[in-house]
Design a protein around this motif. Structure first.
Motif, mmCIF file in Angstrom:
data_model
loop_
_atom_site.group_PDB
_atom_site.id
_atom_site.type_symbol
_atom_site.label_atom_id
_atom_site.label_comp_id
_atom_site.label_asym_id
_atom_site.label_seq_id
_atom_site.Cartn_x
_atom_site.Cartn_y
_atom_site.Cartn_z
ATOM 1 N N GLY A 210 0.751 -1.364 -0.555
ATOM 2 C CA GLY A 210 0.113 0.023 0.265
ATOM 3 C C GLY A 210 1.002 1.145 0.598
ATOM 4 O O GLY A 210 0.667 2.459 -1.116
ATOM 5 N N CYS A 211 1.609 1.703 0.813
ATOM 6 C CA CYS A 211 2.488 2.364 0.935
ATOM 7 C C CYS A 211 3.591 2.489 -0.323
ATOM 8 O O CYS A 211 3.488 3.433 -1.068
ATOM 9 N N LEU A 212 3.558 1.751 -1.388
ATOM 10 C CA LEU A 212 4.614 1.589 -2.488
ATOM 11 C C LEU A 212 3.907 1.782 -3.448
ATOM 12 O O LEU A 212 4.469 2.359 -4.273
ATOM 13 N N ILE A 213 2.374 2.324 -3.339
ATOM 14 C CA ILE A 213 1.668 2.107 -4.490
ATOM 15 C C ILE A 213 1.428 4.238 -4.382
ATOM 16 O O ILE A 213 1.395 4.668 -5.517
ATOM 17 N N PHE A 214 1.151 4.314 -3.162
ATOM 18 C CA PHE A 214 1.363 6.309 -3.135
ATOM 19 C C PHE A 214 2.875 6.702 -3.425
ATOM 20 O O PHE A 214 3.102 7.760 -3.941
ATOM 21 N N ALA A 215 3.898 5.969 -3.262
ATOM 22 C CA ALA A 215 5.367 6.253 -3.371
ATOM 23 C C ALA A 215 5.997 6.140 -4.707
ATOM 24 O O ALA A 215 6.578 6.801 -5.812
ATOM 25 N N GLY A 216 5.268 4.485 -5.075
ATOM 26 C CA GLY A 216 5.687 4.724 -6.787
ATOM 27 C C GLY A 216 4.962 5.518 -7.653
ATOM 28 O O GLY A 216 5.337 5.953 -8.867
ATOM 29 N N SER A 217 3.242 6.177 -7.412
ATOM 30 C CA SER A 217 2.849 7.387 -8.336
ATOM 31 C C SER A 217 3.902 8.462 -8.119
ATOM 32 O O SER A 217 3.732 8.792 -9.561
ATOM 33 N N ALA A 218 3.906 8.758 -7.071
ATOM 34 C CA ALA A 218 5.121 10.349 -6.912
ATOM 35 C C ALA A 218 6.101 9.895 -7.399
ATOM 36 O O ALA A 218 6.650 10.473 -8.345
ATOM 37 N N PHE A 219 6.787 8.734 -7.732
ATOM 38 C CA PHE A 219 8.100 8.912 -8.509
ATOM 39 C C PHE A 219 7.461 8.694 -9.849
ATOM 40 O O PHE A 219 8.833 8.953 -10.887
ATOM 41 N N ALA A 220 6.713 7.819 -10.438
ATOM 42 C CA ALA A 220 5.848 8.118 -11.796
ATOM 43 C C ALA A 220 5.879 9.702 -11.799
ATOM 44 O O ALA A 220 6.364 10.367 -13.373
ATOM 45 N N TYR A 224 9.024 11.613 -14.802
ATOM 46 C CA TYR A 224 7.588 11.989 -15.769
ATOM 47 C C TYR A 224 8.475 13.848 -16.206
ATOM 48 O O TYR A 224 8.245 14.104 -17.300
ATOM 49 N N LEU A 225 8.294 14.797 -15.032
ATOM 50 C CA LEU A 225 8.975 15.825 -14.864
ATOM 51 C C LEU A 225 9.508 16.325 -15.457
ATOM 52 O O LEU A 225 10.218 17.209 -15.818
ATOM 53 N N ALA A 360 5.495 15.681 -1.129
ATOM 54 C CA ALA A 360 6.420 15.803 -1.967
ATOM 55 C C ALA A 360 6.224 16.585 -3.288
ATOM 56 O O ALA A 360 7.155 17.677 -3.782
ATOM 57 N N VAL A 361 5.398 15.587 -3.774
ATOM 58 C CA VAL A 361 4.620 16.580 -5.390
ATOM 59 C C VAL A 361 4.483 18.518 -5.274
ATOM 60 O O VAL A 361 4.996 18.913 -5.998
ATOM 61 N N ALA A 362 3.685 18.351 -4.141
ATOM 62 C CA ALA A 362 3.066 20.265 -4.021
ATOM 63 C C ALA A 362 4.893 20.545 -3.478
ATOM 64 O O ALA A 362 4.833 21.672 -4.555
ATOM 65 N N LEU A 364 7.533 20.649 -5.209
ATOM 66 C CA LEU A 364 8.329 21.252 -6.410
ATOM 67 C C LEU A 364 8.094 22.786 -6.876
ATOM 68 O O LEU A 364 8.810 23.296 -6.782
ATOM 69 N N LYS A 365 6.393 22.756 -6.982
ATOM 70 C CA LYS A 365 6.169 24.523 -7.065
ATOM 71 C C LYS A 365 7.388 24.896 -5.949
ATOM 72 O O LYS A 365 7.227 26.324 -5.999
ATOM 73 N N ILE A 366 6.992 25.114 -4.583
ATOM 74 C CA ILE A 366 6.977 25.755 -3.471
ATOM 75 C C ILE A 366 9.003 25.830 -3.511
ATOM 76 O O ILE A 366 8.768 26.871 -3.078
ATOM 77 N N GLY A 367 9.510 24.536 -4.097
ATOM 78 C CA GLY A 367 10.870 24.645 -4.105
ATOM 79 C C GLY A 367 11.392 25.575 -5.196
ATOM 80 O O GLY A 367 12.435 26.212 -4.705
#
Length: 367
Positions: A210-220, A224-225, A360-362, A364-367
């Motif tokens: 379950g945790c890998l689903i969210f982490a993997g989605s973030a790294f997808a 991509y970006l 983490a994904v959000a 990116l813009k703040i950083g």
């Protein structure tokens, strides 16, 4: 396979080339979605057959260092393990069918998945075939470091040719440190550390997948970006030409985890074992290295980081003071000892993993 077909049918290829994204000439977004579905379906199809075979040959032996934990998990005895075998199969099949096999990042990532999967399978094999608790810590780390260094050296020669390719970048404040050749040691450390972090988390039904689903989605999203020149420039993150192809592999990871969770949710029909946790964790580390987002890996994989730190704190406290800071480590076992139901613990960890991935994904813009 799909990329090869499109490249050998120019008329169709020309129609889709105009709407392709990032630095990929062949419809990357569609291939990410397709890889996710293929790996999910592969896991669902092969899962029952694998579980039947694993039941006959590889049943889990409840034999941790804690007698109380063994008693609490006694009901899980004889559940088949090494489910990571069909996780790796699902990821590799999807990558071969949907990925560009001329992409160096994708090829190196496949070496990581297959190589760490083999190390984990050997560890699982020893657990179920003998009275040992798997490979010795020294042997296990030695094999992990050997493979990680091999991949790190190969990655260094790719990254060294790119702007910021071997810099340690702090996303907040735009501060960076040039690692130069020391990137090799750093990369190996990240891969091995991430691999073992997921391994320590794999202790309750459905927790690690379950945790890998969210982490993997973030790294997808991150890969991509990073591979998309315009989006990388807009977000002020390093643009790594070719990194977008890794999003296909991370899509496959998410699909494989969804398929595996179908059988691993409580009460589990099969356990992931080291053959699944080691390669998936190593893949997260590799993705962070390619995108130069090791700092964000600490946020995306926050659950894995906390689980690892809980073990370190437990061992250090006991050796220094003779007292334990937790009822049992890793952290999820602490809540088991406190009497919380397994499903409640797992779902709360999933919620935290989802929030961390979003943050983490959000950021990116703040950083």
């Amino acid at each position: 396979m799909l990329v090869w077909l499109l490249n050998h049918y120019p008329s169709f290829f020309e129609r889709i080339a105009g709407v392709s994204t990032g630095d990929s000439r062949v419809f990357l977004t569609a291939r990410i979605a397709l890889a996710t579905m293929i790996s999910f379906i592969t896991a669902l199809i092969f899962g029952p057959h694998a579980i039947r075979w694993l039941k006959q040959n590889f049943r889990e032996r409840i034999d941790s260092a804690s007698q109380k934990l063994n008693e609490l998990h006694a009901a899980k005895g004889n559940t088949p393990t090494m489910g990571g075998l069909f996780i790796v199969l699902a990821i590799v099949v999807a990558a071969i069918l949907c990925g560009d096999l001329t992409n160096r990042y994708l090829l190196q990532a496949l070496v990581v998945v297959i190589g760490f999967g083999a190390i984990g399978a050997q560890d699982d094999w020893i657990k179920v075939r003998s009275k040992q608790r798997g490979l010795t810590a020294r042997d296990k780390f030695a094999w992990q470091w050997l493979l990680a260094l091999f991949v790190a050296i190969a990655l260094y020669f790719v990254q060294a040719t790119k702007p910021q390719g071997v810099e340690l970048i702090f996303p907040f404040g735009k501060f960076s440190v040039a690692l130069n050749v020391f990137f090799i040691i750093w990369a190996a450390l990240v891969i091995v550390g991430s691999s073992n972090g997921v391994n320590l988390t794999d202790g309750l039904d459905g927790l690690a997948p379950g945790c890998l689903i969210f982490a993997g989605s973030a790294f997808a999203v991150l890969t991509y970006l990073s591979g998309h020149r315009i989006m990388a420039e807009y977000l002020s993150i390093p643009h790594m030409t070719g990194a977008g192809e890794l999003s296909v592999l991370f899509g496959a990871l998410v699909g494989a985890m969804l398929g595996f969770l179908w059988f691993n949710c409580h009460p589990a029909q099969v356990f992931m074992g080291d053959s699944g946790s080691l390669p998936t964790g190593a893949l997260l580390g590799y993705g962070a290295l390619v995108t130069r987002q090791e700092v964000l890996l600490l946020i995306v994989g926050g659950i894995f980081v906390v689980e690892t730190l809980s073990v370190i704190a437990q061992v250090a406290s006991f050796k220094l003071t003779g007292k334990r800071v937790l009822a049992c480590s890793p952290l999820h076992n602490h809540f088991v000892f406190k009497g919380d139901h397994e499903t409640k613990i797992v779902i709360r960890f999933w919620i935290c993993a989802a929030l961390l991935a979003l943050v983490a994904v959000a950021s990116l813009k703040i950083g």
